[in-house]
Motif scaffolding. Sequence first.
Motif, short mmCIF file in Angstrom:
data_model
loop_
_atom_site.label_atom_id
_atom_site.label_comp_id
_atom_site.label_asym_id
_atom_site.label_seq_id
_atom_site.Cartn_x
_atom_site.Cartn_y
_atom_site.Cartn_z
N ASN A 1 0.83 -1.20 0.00
CA ASN A 1 0.00 0.00 0.00
C ASN A 1 0.87 1.26 0.00
O ASN A 1 0.55 2.23 -0.68
CB ASN A 1 -0.93 -0.02 1.21
CG ASN A 1 -1.96 1.08 1.17
OD1 ASN A 1 -2.36 1.53 0.10
ND2 ASN A 1 -2.39 1.53 2.33
N GLN A 2 1.98 1.23 0.74
CA GLN A 2 2.90 2.36 0.78
C GLN A 2 3.49 2.62 -0.61
O GLN A 2 3.59 3.75 -1.04
CB GLN A 2 4.03 2.11 1.78
CG GLN A 2 3.59 2.06 3.22
CD GLN A 2 2.96 3.35 3.65
OE1 GLN A 2 1.74 3.45 3.73
NE2 GLN A 2 3.75 4.34 3.91
N ASN A 3 3.89 1.54 -1.29
CA ASN A 3 4.44 1.68 -2.63
C ASN A 3 3.41 2.26 -3.58
O ASN A 3 3.74 3.09 -4.43
CB ASN A 3 4.95 0.33 -3.16
CG ASN A 3 6.23 -0.08 -2.49
OD1 ASN A 3 7.00 0.74 -2.01
ND2 ASN A 3 6.46 -1.38 -2.44
N HIS A 4 2.16 1.83 -3.43
CA HIS A 4 1.09 2.34 -4.30
C HIS A 4 0.89 3.84 -4.06
O HIS A 4 0.78 4.62 -5.01
CB HIS A 4 -0.20 1.56 -4.03
CG HIS A 4 -1.34 1.98 -4.90
ND1 HIS A 4 -1.39 1.70 -6.24
CD2 HIS A 4 -2.46 2.69 -4.61
CE1 HIS A 4 -2.50 2.21 -6.75
NE2 HIS A 4 -3.16 2.81 -5.78
N LYS A 5 0.85 4.25 -2.80
CA LYS A 5 0.68 5.67 -2.48
C LYS A 5 1.86 6.49 -3.02
O LYS A 5 1.68 7.59 -3.53
CB LYS A 5 0.59 5.86 -0.96
CG LYS A 5 -0.71 5.42 -0.36
CD LYS A 5 -0.71 5.66 1.13
CE LYS A 5 -1.97 5.17 1.78
NZ LYS A 5 -1.94 5.37 3.24
N PHE A 6 3.06 5.91 -2.87
CA PHE A 6 4.25 6.60 -3.35
C PHE A 6 4.19 6.79 -4.87
O PHE A 6 4.49 7.87 -5.38
CB PHE A 6 5.51 5.83 -2.94
CG PHE A 6 6.78 6.53 -3.33
CD1 PHE A 6 7.25 7.59 -2.57
CD2 PHE A 6 7.49 6.14 -4.45
CE1 PHE A 6 8.42 8.25 -2.93
CE2 PHE A 6 8.65 6.80 -4.81
CZ PHE A 6 9.12 7.86 -4.05
#
Length: 87
Positions: free
Chosen positions: A3-8
């Motif tokens: 999820n963090q990678n997606h937001k980034f």
Amino acid sequence: MENQNHKFQEQKVLETELASLKKGAKVYKQQQNSNVFFQTKAEEVMKECKNTMEGLIKEYKSLEKPECENDTENDDADTEPIPEAGS
């Protein structure tokens, strides 16, 4: 972590799109929890985007730190590169 990678990635795309706008282009920002959009300045949205990116990078690094301390045997096994701002 995914999820963090997606937001980034979303923030990187937003930053790229904002940087490619012509000077004086109209930018609209959605009101939170609503379908209402208000006109705003691209510079303000870019500043917010950069702040969000910095926050995501700090959060990502804080998530990486405990994993690295607990897993000293397999340093490179399941780690992902830390994203850099502006790249």
